[in-house]
Design a protein around this motif. Structure first.
Motif, PDB file in Angstrom:
ATOM      1  N   MET A   1      76.553  51.033 -23.299  1.00  0.00           N
ATOM      2  CA  MET A   1      76.394  52.464 -23.542  1.00  0.00           C
ATOM      3  C   MET A   1      77.626  53.028 -24.255  1.00  0.00           C
ATOM      4  SD  MET A   1      74.007  54.649 -23.104  1.00  0.00           S
ATOM      5  CE  MET A   1      73.747  56.387 -23.242  1.00  0.00           C
ATOM      6  N   HIS A   2      78.818  52.576 -23.843  1.00  0.00           N
ATOM      7  CA  HIS A   2      80.056  53.022 -24.468  1.00  0.00           C
ATOM      8  C   HIS A   2      80.083  52.632 -25.945  1.00  0.00           C
ATOM      9  CE1 HIS A   2      84.244  53.892 -25.122  1.00  0.00           C
ATOM     10  NE2 HIS A   2      84.484  52.636 -25.440  1.00  0.00           N
ATOM     11  N   GLU A   3      79.608  51.422 -26.240  1.00  0.00           N
ATOM     12  CA  GLU A   3      79.599  50.963 -27.634  1.00  0.00           C
ATOM     13  C   GLU A   3      78.616  51.771 -28.473  1.00  0.00           C
ATOM     14  OE1 GLU A   3      78.742  46.849 -27.221  1.00  0.00           O
ATOM     15  OE2 GLU A   3      80.795  46.296 -26.712  1.00  0.00           O
ATOM     16  N   LEU A   4      77.481  52.148 -27.910  1.00  0.00           N
ATOM     17  CA  LEU A   4      76.518  52.982 -28.641  1.00  0.00           C
ATOM     18  C   LEU A   4      77.104  54.361 -28.928  1.00  0.00           C
ATOM     19  CD1 LEU A   4      73.107  52.153 -26.907  1.00  0.00           C
ATOM     20  CD2 LEU A   4      73.868  51.496 -29.197  1.00  0.00           C
ATOM     21  N   ALA A   5      77.872  54.897 -27.977  1.00  0.00           N
ATOM     22  CA  ALA A   5      78.511  56.191 -28.189  1.00  0.00           C
ATOM     23  C   ALA A   5      79.500  56.108 -29.348  1.00  0.00           C
ATOM     24  CB  ALA A   5      79.223  56.645 -26.911  1.00  0.00           C
ATOM     25  N   ILE A   6      80.242  55.009 -29.414  1.00  0.00           N
ATOM     26  CA  ILE A   6      81.179  54.804 -30.521  1.00  0.00           C
ATOM     27  C   ILE A   6      80.424  54.724 -31.840  1.00  0.00           C
ATOM     28  CG2 ILE A   6      82.811  53.164 -31.540  1.00  0.00           C
ATOM     29  CD1 ILE A   6      83.713  52.471 -28.715  1.00  0.00           C
ATOM     30  N   LEU A   7      79.311  53.981 -31.837  1.00  0.00           N
ATOM     31  CA  LEU A   7      78.518  53.820 -33.048  1.00  0.00           C
ATOM     32  C   LEU A   7      78.015  55.175 -33.555  1.00  0.00           C
ATOM     33  CD1 LEU A   7      77.113  51.888 -35.062  1.00  0.00           C
ATOM     34  CD2 LEU A   7      75.176  51.813 -33.476  1.00  0.00           C
ATOM     35  N   PHE A   8      77.493  56.000 -32.662  1.00  0.00           N
ATOM     36  CA  PHE A   8      76.972  57.303 -33.079  1.00  0.00           C
ATOM     37  C   PHE A   8      78.095  58.240 -33.525  1.00  0.00           C
ATOM     38  CE2 PHE A   8      73.182  56.080 -30.507  1.00  0.00           C
ATOM     39  CZ  PHE A   8      72.246  56.210 -31.526  1.00  0.00           C
ATOM     40  N   SER A   9      79.271  58.099 -32.912  1.00  0.00           N
ATOM     41  CA  SER A   9      80.396  58.927 -33.351  1.00  0.00           C
ATOM     42  C   SER A   9      80.822  58.548 -34.764  1.00  0.00           C
ATOM     43  CB  SER A   9      81.572  58.785 -32.382  1.00  0.00           C
ATOM     44  OG  SER A   9      82.128  57.480 -32.430  1.00  0.00           O
ATOM     45  N   ILE A  10      80.792  57.255 -35.080  1.00  0.00           N
ATOM     46  CA  ILE A  10      81.118  56.807 -36.437  1.00  0.00           C
ATOM     47  C   ILE A  10      80.111  57.354 -37.434  1.00  0.00           C
ATOM     48  CG2 ILE A  10      81.280  54.779 -37.949  1.00  0.00           C
ATOM     49  CD1 ILE A  10      82.348  53.213 -35.545  1.00  0.00           C
ATOM     50  N   LEU A  11      78.827  57.261 -37.094  1.00  0.00           N
ATOM     51  CA  LEU A  11      77.790  57.785 -37.987  1.00  0.00           C
ATOM     52  C   LEU A  11      77.948  59.285 -38.183  1.00  0.00           C
ATOM     53  CD1 LEU A  11      74.667  55.805 -36.684  1.00  0.00           C
ATOM     54  CD2 LEU A  11      76.032  55.341 -38.728  1.00  0.00           C
ATOM     55  N   GLY A  12      78.327  59.995 -37.125  1.00  0.00           N
ATOM     56  CA  GLY A  12      78.537  61.436 -37.235  1.00  0.00           C
ATOM     57  C   GLY A  12      79.681  61.782 -38.167  1.00  0.00           C
ATOM     58  N   VAL A  13      80.787  61.043 -38.065  1.00  0.00           N
ATOM     59  CA  VAL A  13      81.938  61.281 -38.940  1.00  0.00           C
ATOM     60  C   VAL A  13      81.557  61.044 -40.395  1.00  0.00           C
ATOM     61  CG1 VAL A  13      84.209  60.394 -39.607  1.00  0.00           C
ATOM     62  CG2 VAL A  13      83.695  60.823 -37.206  1.00  0.00           C
ATOM     63  N   PHE A  14      80.836  59.965 -40.656  1.00  0.00           N
ATOM     64  CA  PHE A  14      80.455  59.660 -42.034  1.00  0.00           C
ATOM     65  C   PHE A  14      79.406  60.637 -42.567  1.00  0.00           C
ATOM     66  CE2 PHE A  14      82.520  55.639 -41.132  1.00  0.00           C
ATOM     67  CZ  PHE A  14      83.134  55.355 -42.345  1.00  0.00           C
ATOM     68  N   LEU A  15      78.560  61.158 -41.693  1.00  0.00           N
ATOM     69  CA  LEU A  15      77.603  62.171 -42.130  1.00  0.00           C
ATOM     70  C   LEU A  15      78.328  63.443 -42.549  1.00  0.00           C
ATOM     71  CD1 LEU A  15      74.692  63.105 -42.525  1.00  0.00           C
ATOM     72  CD2 LEU A  15      74.654  63.790 -40.116  1.00  0.00           C
ATOM     73  N   LEU A  16      79.349  63.833 -41.787  1.00  0.00           N
ATOM     74  CA  LEU A  16      80.149  65.005 -42.164  1.00  0.00           C
ATOM     75  C   LEU A  16      80.842  64.768 -43.500  1.00  0.00           C
ATOM     76  CD1 LEU A  16      81.722  65.978 -38.716  1.00  0.00           C
ATOM     77  CD2 LEU A  16      79.925  67.185 -39.960  1.00  0.00           C
ATOM     78  N   GLY A  17      81.307  63.533 -43.714  1.00  0.00           N
ATOM     79  CA  GLY A  17      81.930  63.203 -44.986  1.00  0.00           C
ATOM     80  C   GLY A  17      80.959  63.311 -46.143  1.00  0.00           C
ATOM     81  N   ALA A  18      79.707  62.892 -45.915  1.00  0.00           N
ATOM     82  CA  ALA A  18      78.690  62.977 -46.967  1.00  0.00           C
ATOM     83  C   ALA A  18      78.321  64.420 -47.262  1.00  0.00           C
ATOM     84  CB  ALA A  18      77.446  62.187 -46.561  1.00  0.00           C
ATOM     85  N   ILE A  19      78.275  65.256 -46.221  1.00  0.00           N
ATOM     86  CA  ILE A  19      77.871  66.649 -46.383  1.00  0.00           C
ATOM     87  C   ILE A  19      78.916  67.458 -47.134  1.00  0.00           C
ATOM     88  CG2 ILE A  19      77.452  68.792 -45.084  1.00  0.00           C
ATOM     89  CD1 ILE A  19      76.034  67.096 -42.984  1.00  0.00           C
ATOM     90  N   SER A  20      80.199  67.076 -47.016  1.00  0.00           N
ATOM     91  CA  SER A  20      81.256  67.836 -47.680  1.00  0.00           C
ATOM     92  C   SER A  20      81.008  67.865 -49.193  1.00  0.00           C
ATOM     93  CB  SER A  20      82.627  67.231 -47.380  1.00  0.00           C
ATOM     94  OG  SER A  20      82.702  65.905 -47.861  1.00  0.00           O
ATOM     95  N   PRO A  21      81.169  69.043 -49.835  1.00  0.00           N
ATOM     96  CA  PRO A  21      80.851  69.170 -51.267  1.00  0.00           C
ATOM     97  C   PRO A  21      81.693  68.246 -52.139  1.00  0.00           C
ATOM     98  CG  PRO A  21      81.152  71.322 -50.237  1.00  0.00           C
ATOM     99  CD  PRO A  21      81.619  70.300 -49.243  1.00  0.00           C
ATOM    100  N   GLY A  22      81.073  67.729 -53.187  1.00  0.00           N
ATOM    101  CA  GLY A  22      81.761  66.841 -54.120  1.00  0.00           C
ATOM    102  C   GLY A  22      80.859  66.525 -55.293  1.00  0.00           C
ATOM    103  N   PRO A  23      81.295  65.616 -56.166  1.00  0.00           N
ATOM    104  CA  PRO A  23      80.485  65.283 -57.343  1.00  0.00           C
ATOM    105  C   PRO A  23      79.127  64.699 -56.984  1.00  0.00           C
ATOM    106  CG  PRO A  23      82.324  63.740 -57.084  1.00  0.00           C
ATOM    107  CD  PRO A  23      82.568  64.880 -56.147  1.00  0.00           C
TER     108      PRO A  23
END
Length: 212
Positions: A1-23
């Motif tokens: 369960m702890h590893e799944l939480a880490i996995l979802f936190s990583i996906l969340g960080v990268f989703l925020l990175g994708a959402i940030s405006p850019g080219p």
């Protein structure tokens, strides 16, 4: 369960990175508005493939080479910035030219592949993204990292990038944005060209300053 939480936190960080405006956002939205809905989705697939490749590179540890070999890092950043400048100039120059905006959800195979490749090239044009992937992996992955996590991260990050940019493509390919684009095509294209070109110049100048 702890590893799944880490996995979802990583996906969340990268989703925020994708959402940030850019080219990437500028290019995908423009493709979706000026082409067909399928063109926009293909550009989103290109973004996803770029994210997948960056994730694979980060998992393999190859981005550590960029951090250690300064000249290679600088060369890649300058090349990526130059591509964005070229793309911005191309968009600006094409602004006055009339286009036939697709009214259907489908596109020609030639334009679909072109849209996919443009999305992919824009995603890969910024080596800072590769560094971001590597640094986030280093910061967020548990030690030792389970093998299954290293295998599932690249395809999940593909989905991360694709889903966000598919939402962008579907939103901007609807009738309202298309009509607004047709009314102000010249100014919208010139603004998009300026934004993409300026981001390319910023990438190159920041790279030169950091190397001095």
């Amino acid at each position: 369960m702890h590893e799944l939480a880490i996995l979802f936190s990583i996906l969340g960080v990268f989703l925020l990175g994708a959402i940030s405006p850019g080219p990437s956002f500028v290019v995908v939205s423009r493709i979706a508005i000026s082409g067909s809905r399928a063109d926009g989705v293909m550009a989103a697939i290109g973004m996803g493939i770029g994210g997948f490749l960056f994730a694979c590179i980060a998992v393999a540890g190859l981005t550590a080479i960029l951090l250690q070999v300064e000249w290679l890092n600088l060369a890649l950043r300058l090349a990526g910035g130059a591509y964005l400048v070229w793309l911005g100039i191309s968009i600006w120059r094409a602004a006055p030219k009339p286009i036939e905006v697709a009214e259907t959800a489908t596109g020609r195979p030639s334009t679909l592949w072109k849209s996919l490749l443009r999305g992919l090239f824009v995603q890969l044009s910024n080596p800072k993204t590769a560094i971001f992937y590597a640094s986030m992996f280093a910061a967020l992955l548990p030690s030792p990292t389970p093998s299954w996590m290293l295998f599932v991260l690249p395809p999940l990050l593909f989905l991360n990038e694709f889903i966000w940019y598919a939402i962008v493509a579907l939103s901007f390919s609807s009738r309202g944005p298309k009509a607004a684009y047709l009314r102000s095509k010249v100014w919208i294209d010139r603004a998009a060209g300026m934004v993409v070109g300026a981001l390319g110049v910023k990438l190159m100048t920041d790279s030169v300053r950091s190397s001095v």
